[in-house]
Design a protein around this motif. Structure first.
Motif, PDB file in Angstrom:
ATOM      1  N   MET A 101       0.755  -1.121  -0.065  1.00 42.62           N
ATOM      2  CA  MET A 101      -0.126  -0.049   0.250  1.00 42.62           C
ATOM      3  C   MET A 101       0.915   1.396   0.189  1.00 42.62           C
ATOM      4  N   ASN A 102       1.890   1.321   0.871  1.00 40.04           N
ATOM      5  CA  ASN A 102       2.480   2.548   0.782  1.00 40.04           C
ATOM      6  C   ASN A 102       3.303   2.802  -0.383  1.00 40.04           C
ATOM      7  N   VAL A 103       3.929   1.530  -0.896  1.00 40.46           N
ATOM      8  CA  VAL A 103       4.802   1.708  -1.822  1.00 40.46           C
ATOM      9  C   VAL A 103       3.920   2.108  -3.141  1.00 40.46           C
ATOM     10  N   PHE A 104       2.901   1.375  -2.986  1.00 42.57           N
ATOM     11  CA  PHE A 104       1.983   1.726  -4.277  1.00 42.57           C
ATOM     12  C   PHE A 104       1.601   3.387  -4.322  1.00 42.57           C
ATOM     13  N   PHE A 105       1.235   3.851  -3.039  1.00 43.96           N
ATOM     14  CA  PHE A 105       1.086   5.301  -3.393  1.00 43.96           C
ATOM     15  C   PHE A 105       2.415   6.037  -3.723  1.00 43.96           C
ATOM     16  N   LYS A 106       3.466   5.924  -3.173  1.00 41.84           N
ATOM     17  CA  LYS A 106       4.470   6.538  -3.459  1.00 41.84           C
ATOM     18  C   LYS A 106       4.931   6.377  -5.029  1.00 41.84           C
ATOM     19  N   MET A 107       4.726   5.268  -5.385  1.00 44.22           N
ATOM     20  CA  MET A 107       5.260   4.898  -6.834  1.00 44.22           C
ATOM     21  C   MET A 107       4.029   5.661  -7.844  1.00 44.22           C
ATOM     22  N   ASN A 108       2.843   5.563  -7.653  1.00 42.78           N
ATOM     23  CA  ASN A 108       1.906   5.800  -8.653  1.00 42.78           C
ATOM     24  C   ASN A 108       1.298   7.223  -8.383  1.00 42.78           C
ATOM     25  N   TYR A 109       1.154   7.735  -7.235  1.00 44.63           N
ATOM     26  CA  TYR A 109       0.589   8.945  -6.898  1.00 44.63           C
ATOM     27  C   TYR A 109       1.474  10.016  -6.351  1.00 44.63           C
ATOM     28  N   ALA A 110       2.395   9.921  -5.308  1.00 46.56           N
ATOM     29  CA  ALA A 110       3.344  10.827  -4.985  1.00 46.56           C
ATOM     30  C   ALA A 110       4.534  10.956  -6.026  1.00 46.56           C
ATOM     31  N   LYS A 111       4.744  10.020  -6.886  1.00 45.48           N
ATOM     32  CA  LYS A 111       5.882   9.790  -7.650  1.00 45.48           C
ATOM     33  C   LYS A 111       7.093  10.174  -7.225  1.00 45.48           C
ATOM     34  N   LEU A 112       7.399   9.622  -5.893  1.00 44.15           N
ATOM     35  CA  LEU A 112       8.682   9.892  -5.013  1.00 44.15           C
ATOM     36  C   LEU A 112       9.853   9.162  -5.805  1.00 44.15           C
ATOM     37  N   TYR A 113       9.540   8.008  -6.249  1.00 40.54           N
ATOM     38  CA  TYR A 113      10.818   7.168  -6.790  1.00 40.54           C
ATOM     39  C   TYR A 113      11.162   7.806  -7.800  1.00 40.54           C
ATOM     40  N   GLN A 114      10.383   8.398  -8.791  1.00 46.37           N
ATOM     41  CA  GLN A 114      10.959   9.277 -10.039  1.00 46.37           C
ATOM     42  C   GLN A 114      11.968  10.128  -9.354  1.00 46.37           C
ATOM     43  N   GLN A 115      11.558  10.997  -8.221  1.00 49.89           N
ATOM     44  CA  GLN A 115      12.186  12.068  -7.844  1.00 49.89           C
ATOM     45  C   GLN A 115      13.523  11.542  -7.196  1.00 49.89           C
ATOM     46  N   MET A 116      13.351  10.463  -6.375  1.00 47.01           N
ATOM     47  CA  MET A 116      14.751   9.906  -5.869  1.00 47.01           C
ATOM     48  C   MET A 116      15.837   9.550  -6.941  1.00 47.01           C
ATOM     49  N   LEU A 117      15.397   8.747  -7.904  1.00 48.08           N
ATOM     50  CA  LEU A 117      16.024   8.377  -8.880  1.00 48.08           C
ATOM     51  C   LEU A 117      16.639   9.234  -9.858  1.00 48.08           C
ATOM     52  N   SER A 118      16.170  10.596  -9.874  1.00 51.82           N
ATOM     53  CA  SER A 118      16.533  11.610 -10.638  1.00 51.82           C
ATOM     54  C   SER A 118      17.765  12.135  -9.777  1.00 51.82           C
ATOM     55  N   THR A 119      18.191  11.890  -8.669  1.00 51.42           N
ATOM     56  CA  THR A 119      19.527  12.338  -7.997  1.00 51.42           C
ATOM     57  C   THR A 119      20.491  11.037  -8.099  1.00 51.42           C
ATOM     58  N   SER A 120      21.554  11.003  -7.342  1.00 51.20           N
ATOM     59  CA  SER A 120      22.415  10.101  -7.550  1.00 51.20           C
ATOM     60  C   SER A 120      22.182   8.743  -7.072  1.00 51.20           C
ATOM     61  N   LEU A 121      20.660   8.464  -6.512  1.00 50.57           N
ATOM     62  CA  LEU A 121      20.482   7.332  -5.876  1.00 50.57           C
ATOM     63  C   LEU A 121      20.214   6.342  -6.953  1.00 50.57           C
ATOM     64  N   GLY A 122      20.314   5.041  -6.825  1.00 50.67           N
ATOM     65  CA  GLY A 122      20.359   4.123  -7.915  1.00 50.67           C
ATOM     66  C   GLY A 122      19.053   3.258  -7.395  1.00 50.67           C
ATOM     67  N   PRO A 123      18.497   2.265  -8.083  1.00 53.25           N
ATOM     68  CA  PRO A 123      17.487   1.434  -7.629  1.00 53.25           C
ATOM     69  C   PRO A 123      17.607   0.632  -6.587  1.00 53.25           C
ATOM     70  N   LEU A 124      18.721   0.299  -6.468  1.00 54.69           N
ATOM     71  CA  LEU A 124      18.995  -0.713  -5.362  1.00 54.69           C
ATOM     72  C   LEU A 124      18.933   0.020  -3.915  1.00 54.69           C
ATOM     73  N   ASP A 125      19.479   1.322  -3.949  1.00 58.98           N
ATOM     74  CA  ASP A 125      19.281   2.161  -2.721  1.00 58.98           C
ATOM     75  C   ASP A 125      17.750   2.215  -2.375  1.00 58.98           C
ATOM     76  N   VAL A 126      17.039   2.789  -3.256  1.00 56.57           N
ATOM     77  CA  VAL A 126      15.521   2.792  -3.056  1.00 56.57           C
ATOM     78  C   VAL A 126      14.964   1.531  -2.706  1.00 56.57           C
ATOM     79  N   ALA A 127      14.992   0.437  -3.116  1.00 60.24           N
ATOM     80  CA  ALA A 127      14.618  -0.833  -2.640  1.00 60.24           C
ATOM     81  C   ALA A 127      14.999  -1.138  -1.340  1.00 60.24           C
ATOM     82  N   LEU A 128      16.514  -1.076  -1.097  1.00 63.53           N
ATOM     83  CA  LEU A 128      16.810  -1.436   0.129  1.00 63.53           C
ATOM     84  C   LEU A 128      16.299  -0.449   1.449  1.00 63.53           C
TER      85      LEU A 128
END
Length: 274
Positions: A101-128
């Motif tokens: 539920m939390n990840v779904f909201f961040k991914m599809n509505y808050a667009k949080l992961y798009q913002q995170m991955l626009s920095t130097s963070l990688g997908p494994l940083d976000v996943a962990l």
């Protein structure tokens, strides 16, 4: 969030992880903890009460009628039999809630992961980072539940203290898989499929009754489910009836964690780093 992510250093990781891991998972965790402290603390605190209510109603109420239950050729009180199972369920519920539920909201509505991955963070940083936040919730649930069962005298051996790290292993496994599955969901209605799977797993994984009461074919199906491995593992620890099969349970979750991490990282990379 922005000030936390701006602290992310440029990627220094080399080798096969270069491009997917910046070594800055702490920024994701720090941001999540701030949000929990500011907005979601009540949800986190109250989330572990459901298994406690099950314990009081089933363990104490029904336990007065049932008496003892055999576990590895030893009779244990019914309340002490279901308490570790409910602890495993609590760890699973906390991890699944956070990673779906939390990840779904961040991914599809808050667009949080798009913002995170626009920095130097990688997908494994976000996943962990997201998985560690789910582990934090699992740690709160497991510690609170362990305190309740200790006060009620339902932990029958000193090895019960190992139930907390065991619960974290369960939470880690469910969180890593839950986040990967959530990456395929497009609407909130798709989350219903998660609960359709979790409810029968909760009821059938030797949570309230010994697995031996089921037909042999059903037993094989139950033993393939991750929650059964978690229930049996914590039950062995809280009763002191530790068996060699606990190593099989740990190996099962180790594989589940590894596959879930690889799966989640690949999905985040495919979705947001095209």
């Amino acid at each position: 969030m922005s000030e936390l992510l701006l602290e992310a250093p440029a990627p220094t990781v080399r080798g096969p992880l270069r491009g997917i891991y910046a070594g800055n998972t702490r920024s994701v965790v720090a941001r999540g903890l701030r949000v929990i402290a500011r907005n979601n603390w009540l949800i986190v605190v109250t989330g572990f009460f459901e298994p406690v209510f099950y314990l009081l109603s089933m363990g104490i109420g029904l336990g007065a009628l049932i008496g003892g239950v055999e576990f590895y050729r030893t009779e244990v009180p019914y309340a002490a039999y279901i308490a570790p199972a409910l602890m495993a369920v609590s760890a699973m519920n906390g991890a699944v809630y956070d990673s779906t539920m939390n990840v779904f909201f961040k991914m599809n509505y808050a667009k949080l992961y798009q913002q995170m991955l626009s920095t130097s963070l990688g997908p494994l940083d976000v996943a962990l980072g997201e998985i560690l936040l789910a582990l934090f919730r699992g740690l709160l649930y497991a510690s609170g539940f362990m305190l309740v069962t200790t006060l009620m005298g339902l932990n029958l051996a000193w090895t019960a203290v190992l139930g907390i790290p065991a619960a974290l292993v369960i939470a880690f496994a469910f969180a890593s898989f839950g986040m990967a599955i959530t990456s395929y969901m497009k609407t909130f209605q798709h989350l219903d499929y998660v609960w359709v799977v979790m409810m029968p797993m909760f009821l059938l994984s030797a949570t309230f009754f010994p697995i031996e009461v089921y037909p042999q074919g059903v037993q094989w199906v139950i033993q393939a489910l991750p929650l059964w491995h978690g229930v049996d593992m914590i039950r062995q620890l809280t009763t002191g009836l530790v068996q060699p099969s606990i190593l099989l349970h740990l190996a099962y979750f180790a594989v589940m964690i590894l596959v879930g991490l690889v799966f989640t990282t690949a999905r985040l990379r495919a979705l947001f780093l095209r």
